[in-house]
Design a protein around this motif. Structure first.
Motif, short mmCIF file in Angstrom:
data_model
loop_
_atom_site.label_atom_id
_atom_site.label_comp_id
_atom_site.label_asym_id
_atom_site.label_seq_id
_atom_site.Cartn_x
_atom_site.Cartn_y
_atom_site.Cartn_z
N THR A 38 0.91 -0.88 0.05
CA THR A 38 -0.28 0.55 0.14
C THR A 38 1.19 1.08 -0.60
O THR A 38 0.21 2.15 -0.20
CB THR A 38 -0.89 0.19 1.36
OG1 THR A 38 -0.64 0.30 2.04
CG2 THR A 38 -1.61 -0.75 1.21
N SER A 43 1.25 7.40 -0.62
CA SER A 43 0.10 7.58 -0.48
C SER A 43 -0.92 8.85 -0.88
O SER A 43 -0.39 9.40 -1.64
CB SER A 43 -0.46 7.45 0.93
OG SER A 43 0.07 6.28 1.44
N HIS A 46 -4.97 12.93 2.37
CA HIS A 46 -5.58 13.88 2.91
C HIS A 46 -5.72 13.91 4.40
O HIS A 46 -4.58 14.31 4.87
CB HIS A 46 -6.28 12.14 2.73
CG HIS A 46 -5.72 10.86 3.61
ND1 HIS A 46 -6.00 10.88 5.39
CD2 HIS A 46 -4.75 10.59 3.29
CE1 HIS A 46 -5.24 10.01 5.99
NE2 HIS A 46 -4.37 9.30 4.59
N GLY A 48 -7.04 12.46 6.79
CA GLY A 48 -6.82 11.87 8.40
C GLY A 48 -8.45 11.36 8.57
O GLY A 48 -8.21 10.64 9.66
N PHE A 49 -9.15 11.73 7.90
CA PHE A 49 -10.66 11.63 8.03
C PHE A 49 -11.33 10.31 7.13
O PHE A 49 -11.35 10.77 6.41
CB PHE A 49 -11.41 13.01 8.25
CG PHE A 49 -12.86 12.89 8.50
CD1 PHE A 49 -13.54 12.75 10.33
CD2 PHE A 49 -14.15 12.55 7.57
CE1 PHE A 49 -14.24 12.54 10.14
CE2 PHE A 49 -16.07 11.84 7.83
CZ PHE A 49 -15.65 12.31 9.08
N GLY A 50 -12.01 9.25 7.94
CA GLY A 50 -11.97 8.89 7.46
C GLY A 50 -13.85 7.58 8.31
O GLY A 50 -13.14 7.75 9.78
N MET A 51 -14.62 8.07 7.88
CA MET A 51 -15.64 7.38 9.20
C MET A 51 -15.80 6.23 9.44
O MET A 51 -15.14 5.45 10.27
CB MET A 51 -17.12 7.98 7.78
CG MET A 51 -18.27 7.48 8.59
SD MET A 51 -18.65 8.22 10.69
CE MET A 51 -19.85 8.90 11.46
N GLY A 52 -15.27 5.13 8.30
CA GLY A 52 -15.34 3.85 8.27
C GLY A 52 -17.07 3.00 8.04
O GLY A 52 -17.84 4.05 9.46
N ARG A 55 -17.84 2.63 11.86
CA ARG A 55 -18.18 3.29 12.79
C ARG A 55 -19.91 3.45 12.41
O ARG A 55 -20.48 3.96 13.57
CB ARG A 55 -17.74 4.20 12.68
CG ARG A 55 -16.00 4.41 12.92
CD ARG A 55 -15.57 5.75 13.03
NE ARG A 55 -14.11 5.52 13.57
CZ ARG A 55 -13.38 5.73 14.91
NH1 ARG A 55 -13.94 5.44 15.65
NH2 ARG A 55 -12.07 5.76 14.82
#
Length: 81
Positions: A38, A43, A46, A48-52, A55
């Protein structure tokens, strides 16, 4: 200076740095190919926010902890996918 030994905090490590650090710590980089792949070509920048999904599921189902919504959680006995 207090943080002199922690110069790497906040720095985004590249592919070579991660591989060199694994070798310096006596780890076999072949065991981390799933992660190194990866990082091989960099990369995507971004914020750094990712709801996922986990969650969202834990919020909808009113779960006490997000661990209950994770399909394949990491535990002390299970560290590989």
């Amino acid at each position: 200076m207090l943080w002199r030994n922690y110069w790497w905090i906040g720095k985004r490590a590249g592919f070579r740095e991660i591989k060199a650090r694994l070798i310096s710590q006596g780890e076999d980089p072949e065991n981390y190919n799933f992660y190194l792949d990866t990082r091989k070509y960099g990369s995507v920048p971004h914020g750094g926010f990712g709801m996922g999904v986990e969650r969202i599921i834990s919020w909808i189902c009113h779960l006490e902890t997000i661990k209950d919504a994770i399909a394949f959680p990491r535990t002390m006995l299970r560290v590989n996918p």
